[in-house]
Design a protein around this motif. Structure first.
Motif, PDB file in Angstrom:
ATOM      1  N   GLU A   5       0.827  -1.200   0.000  1.00 37.36           N
ATOM      2  CA  GLU A   5       0.000   0.000   0.000  1.00 37.36           C
ATOM      3  C   GLU A   5       0.861   1.250   0.000  1.00 37.36           C
ATOM      4  OE1 GLU A   5      -2.252  -2.550   3.327  1.00 37.36           O
ATOM      5  OE2 GLU A   5      -0.172  -1.921   3.051  1.00 37.36           O
ATOM      6  N   SER A   6       0.265   2.333  -0.462  1.00 34.19           N
ATOM      7  CA  SER A   6       0.917   3.640  -0.369  1.00 34.19           C
ATOM      8  C   SER A   6      -0.151   4.716  -0.376  1.00 34.19           C
ATOM      9  CB  SER A   6       1.907   3.849  -1.515  1.00 34.19           C
ATOM     10  OG  SER A   6       1.239   3.849  -2.762  1.00 34.19           O
ATOM     11  N   GLY A   7       0.238   5.919   0.046  1.00 39.50           N
ATOM     12  CA  GLY A   7      -0.657   7.061  -0.080  1.00 39.50           C
ATOM     13  C   GLY A   7      -1.243   7.588   1.208  1.00 39.50           C
ATOM     14  N   GLY A   8      -0.959   6.956   2.330  1.00 35.37           N
ATOM     15  CA  GLY A   8      -1.486   7.470   3.578  1.00 35.37           C
ATOM     16  C   GLY A   8      -0.785   8.757   3.990  1.00 35.37           C
ATOM     17  N   GLY A   9      -1.282   9.366   5.067  1.00 37.18           N
ATOM     18  CA  GLY A   9      -0.658  10.585   5.553  1.00 37.18           C
ATOM     19  C   GLY A   9      -1.573  11.356   6.470  1.00 37.18           C
ATOM     20  N   LEU A  19      -5.289   6.419  -1.736  1.00 41.56           N
ATOM     21  CA  LEU A  19      -4.498   5.246  -1.402  1.00 41.56           C
ATOM     22  C   LEU A  19      -4.379   4.351  -2.627  1.00 41.56           C
ATOM     23  CD1 LEU A  19      -6.072   4.238   2.040  1.00 41.56           C
ATOM     24  CD2 LEU A  19      -4.253   5.900   1.573  1.00 41.56           C
ATOM     25  N   SER A  20      -3.258   3.667  -2.726  1.00 41.76           N
ATOM     26  CA  SER A  20      -3.092   2.685  -3.786  1.00 41.76           C
ATOM     27  C   SER A  20      -2.544   1.394  -3.209  1.00 41.76           C
ATOM     28  CB  SER A  20      -2.170   3.205  -4.887  1.00 41.76           C
ATOM     29  OG  SER A  20      -0.852   3.367  -4.395  1.00 41.76           O
ATOM     30  N   CYS A  21      -2.830   0.314  -3.895  1.00 46.02           N
ATOM     31  CA  CYS A  21      -2.369  -1.007  -3.465  1.00 46.02           C
ATOM     32  C   CYS A  21      -2.101  -1.834  -4.713  1.00 46.02           C
ATOM     33  CB  CYS A  21      -3.412  -1.680  -2.594  1.00 46.02           C
ATOM     34  SG  CYS A  21      -3.050  -3.406  -2.193  1.00 46.02           S
ATOM     35  N   THR A  22      -0.939  -2.452  -4.754  1.00 48.74           N
ATOM     36  CA  THR A  22      -0.587  -3.320  -5.861  1.00 48.74           C
ATOM     37  C   THR A  22      -0.309  -4.709  -5.347  1.00 48.74           C
ATOM     38  OG1 THR A  22       0.332  -1.500  -7.139  1.00 48.74           O
ATOM     39  CG2 THR A  22       1.011  -3.718  -7.763  1.00 48.74           C
ATOM     40  N   SER A  69     -11.534   2.065  -7.047  1.00 51.86           N
ATOM     41  CA  SER A  69     -11.384   1.730  -8.463  1.00 51.86           C
ATOM     42  C   SER A  69     -10.219   0.764  -8.599  1.00 51.86           C
ATOM     43  CB  SER A  69     -11.151   2.987  -9.298  1.00 51.86           C
ATOM     44  OG  SER A  69      -9.995   3.678  -8.855  1.00 51.86           O
ATOM     45  N   GLY A  70     -10.175   0.083  -9.752  1.00 48.58           N
ATOM     46  CA  GLY A  70      -9.125  -0.913  -9.915  1.00 48.58           C
ATOM     47  C   GLY A  70      -8.682  -1.042 -11.352  1.00 48.58           C
ATOM     48  N   GLU A  71      -7.484  -1.558 -11.534  1.00 50.38           N
ATOM     49  CA  GLU A  71      -6.936  -1.837 -12.854  1.00 50.38           C
ATOM     50  C   GLU A  71      -6.488  -3.283 -12.859  1.00 50.38           C
ATOM     51  OE1 GLU A  71      -4.566   1.175 -15.134  1.00 50.38           O
ATOM     52  OE2 GLU A  71      -3.011  -0.314 -14.738  1.00 50.38           O
ATOM     53  N   THR A  72      -7.306  -4.131 -13.465  1.00 57.77           N
ATOM     54  CA  THR A  72      -7.069  -5.573 -13.410  1.00 57.77           C
ATOM     55  C   THR A  72      -5.716  -5.956 -13.993  1.00 57.77           C
ATOM     56  OG1 THR A  72      -9.441  -5.940 -13.604  1.00 57.77           O
ATOM     57  CG2 THR A  72      -8.000  -7.809 -14.064  1.00 57.77           C
ATOM     58  N   ALA A  73      -5.340  -5.307 -15.097  1.00 58.24           N
ATOM     59  CA  ALA A  73      -4.113  -5.680 -15.786  1.00 58.24           C
ATOM     60  C   ALA A  73      -2.887  -5.529 -14.895  1.00 58.24           C
ATOM     61  CB  ALA A  73      -3.960  -4.840 -17.046  1.00 58.24           C
ATOM     62  N   ASN A  74      -2.915  -4.542 -14.006  1.00 59.95           N
ATOM     63  CA  ASN A  74      -1.770  -4.295 -13.131  1.00 59.95           C
ATOM     64  C   ASN A  74      -2.024  -4.723 -11.700  1.00 59.95           C
ATOM     65  OD1 ASN A  74      -0.172  -3.126 -15.171  1.00 59.95           O
ATOM     66  ND2 ASN A  74      -1.283  -1.191 -14.954  1.00 59.95           N
ATOM     67  N   ASN A  75      -3.162  -5.381 -11.453  1.00 57.80           N
ATOM     68  CA  ASN A  75      -3.502  -5.848 -10.104  1.00 57.80           C
ATOM     69  C   ASN A  75      -3.399  -4.715  -9.086  1.00 57.80           C
ATOM     70  OD1 ASN A  75      -3.821  -8.543 -11.026  1.00 57.80           O
ATOM     71  ND2 ASN A  75      -1.611  -8.789 -10.978  1.00 57.80           N
ATOM     72  N   THR A  76      -3.923  -3.576  -9.443  1.00 55.46           N
ATOM     73  CA  THR A  76      -3.835  -2.398  -8.590  1.00 55.46           C
ATOM     74  C   THR A  76      -5.234  -1.904  -8.247  1.00 55.46           C
ATOM     75  OG1 THR A  76      -1.720  -1.742  -9.560  1.00 55.46           O
ATOM     76  CG2 THR A  76      -2.968  -0.045  -8.418  1.00 55.46           C
ATOM     77  N   VAL A  77      -5.399  -1.458  -7.019  1.00 54.44           N
ATOM     78  CA  VAL A  77      -6.665  -0.889  -6.589  1.00 54.44           C
ATOM     79  C   VAL A  77      -6.366   0.430  -5.887  1.00 54.44           C
ATOM     80  CG1 VAL A  77      -6.664  -2.143  -4.381  1.00 54.44           C
ATOM     81  CG2 VAL A  77      -8.815  -1.358  -5.362  1.00 54.44           C
ATOM     82  N   TRP A  78      -7.263   1.397  -6.086  1.00 58.44           N
ATOM     83  CA  TRP A  78      -7.108   2.712  -5.470  1.00 58.44           C
ATOM     84  C   TRP A  78      -8.326   3.022  -4.601  1.00 58.44           C
ATOM     85  CZ3 TRP A  78      -6.306   1.885 -10.731  1.00 58.44           C
ATOM     86  CH2 TRP A  78      -4.990   2.024 -11.184  1.00 58.44           C
ATOM     87  N   LEU A  79      -8.113   3.878  -3.634  1.00 54.02           N
ATOM     88  CA  LEU A  79      -9.211   4.384  -2.824  1.00 54.02           C
ATOM     89  C   LEU A  79      -9.072   5.901  -2.770  1.00 54.02           C
ATOM     90  CD1 LEU A  79     -11.651   3.547  -1.037  1.00 54.02           C
ATOM     91  CD2 LEU A  79     -10.117   3.782   0.931  1.00 54.02           C
ATOM     92  N   GLN A  80      -9.968   6.584  -3.469  1.00 52.09           N
ATOM     93  CA  GLN A  80      -9.994   8.041  -3.431  1.00 52.09           C
ATOM     94  C   GLN A  80     -10.888   8.455  -2.270  1.00 52.09           C
ATOM     95  OE1 GLN A  80      -8.352  10.406  -5.360  1.00 52.09           O
ATOM     96  NE2 GLN A  80      -9.223  11.869  -3.902  1.00 52.09           N
ATOM     97  N   MET A  81     -10.309   9.199  -1.341  1.00 55.38           N
ATOM     98  CA  MET A  81     -11.035   9.599  -0.139  1.00 55.38           C
ATOM     99  C   MET A  81     -11.186  11.112  -0.117  1.00 55.38           C
ATOM    100  SD  MET A  81      -9.212   7.071   2.636  1.00 55.38           S
ATOM    101  CE  MET A  81      -7.620   7.868   2.490  1.00 55.38           C
ATOM    102  N   ASN A  82     -12.417  11.563  -0.218  1.00 52.93           N
ATOM    103  CA  ASN A  82     -12.727  12.996  -0.200  1.00 52.93           C
ATOM    104  C   ASN A  82     -13.530  13.349   1.043  1.00 52.93           C
ATOM    105  OD1 ASN A  82     -11.518  13.257  -2.782  1.00 52.93           O
ATOM    106  ND2 ASN A  82     -13.469  12.777  -3.791  1.00 52.93           N
ATOM    107  N   SER A  83     -13.589  14.623   1.341  1.00 51.58           N
ATOM    108  CA  SER A  83     -14.356  15.111   2.502  1.00 51.58           C
ATOM    109  C   SER A  83     -14.010  14.320   3.753  1.00 51.58           C
ATOM    110  CB  SER A  83     -15.860  15.020   2.209  1.00 51.58           C
ATOM    111  OG  SER A  83     -16.194  15.768   1.061  1.00 51.58           O
TER     112      SER A  83
END
Length: 116
Positions: A5-9, A19-22, A69-83
């Motif tokens: 995972e990456s993108g926390g803070g 956040l992203s996860c591969t 959201s996710g990108e199957t080809a790269n086995n990656t998932v994202w979490l966009q967190m707003n508000s």
């Protein structure tokens, strides 16, 4: 299977983080990927999941604010967190569920801290 995972803070209330996860390793039979979180002193709870065909599921507390959201080809998932709200403060864990044996895999977690 390994999940990174990456993108926390640290962010102020009302702000956004992504956040992203591969996944790597035996990823040919992914059924679900998603995110869980553990707030201080609480159990780990579901945040959002997504299937390989894009079907999503969200916890009520994040609906309308978070998008997975996710990108199957790269086995990656994202979490966009707003508000973001202070109650979103937690360690966020990437999760993967596999077809066949049904095994689950977890990332090490990334901290999201939301200040007032």
């Amino acid at each position: 299977v390994q999940l990174v995972e990456s993108g926390g803070g640290l962010v102020q209330a009302g702000g956004s983080l992504r956040l992203s996860c591969t996944a790597s390793g035996k990823t040919s039979s992914i059924r679900y990927m998603g995110w869980y979180r553990r707030a201080p002193g609480k159990q780990r709870d579901l945040v959002a999941t997504i299937t390989t065909v894009g079907t999503t599921n969200y916890a009520e507390s994040v609906k309308g604010r978070f998008t997975i959201s996710g990108e199957t080809a790269n086995n990656t998932v994202w979490l966009q967190m707003n508000s973001l709200k202070p109650e979103d403060t937690a360690i966020y864990y990437c999760w993967l569920n596999r077809w066949g044996d049904g095994m689950e895999f977890w990332g090490k977690g990334t901290l999201v801290a939301v200040s007032k």
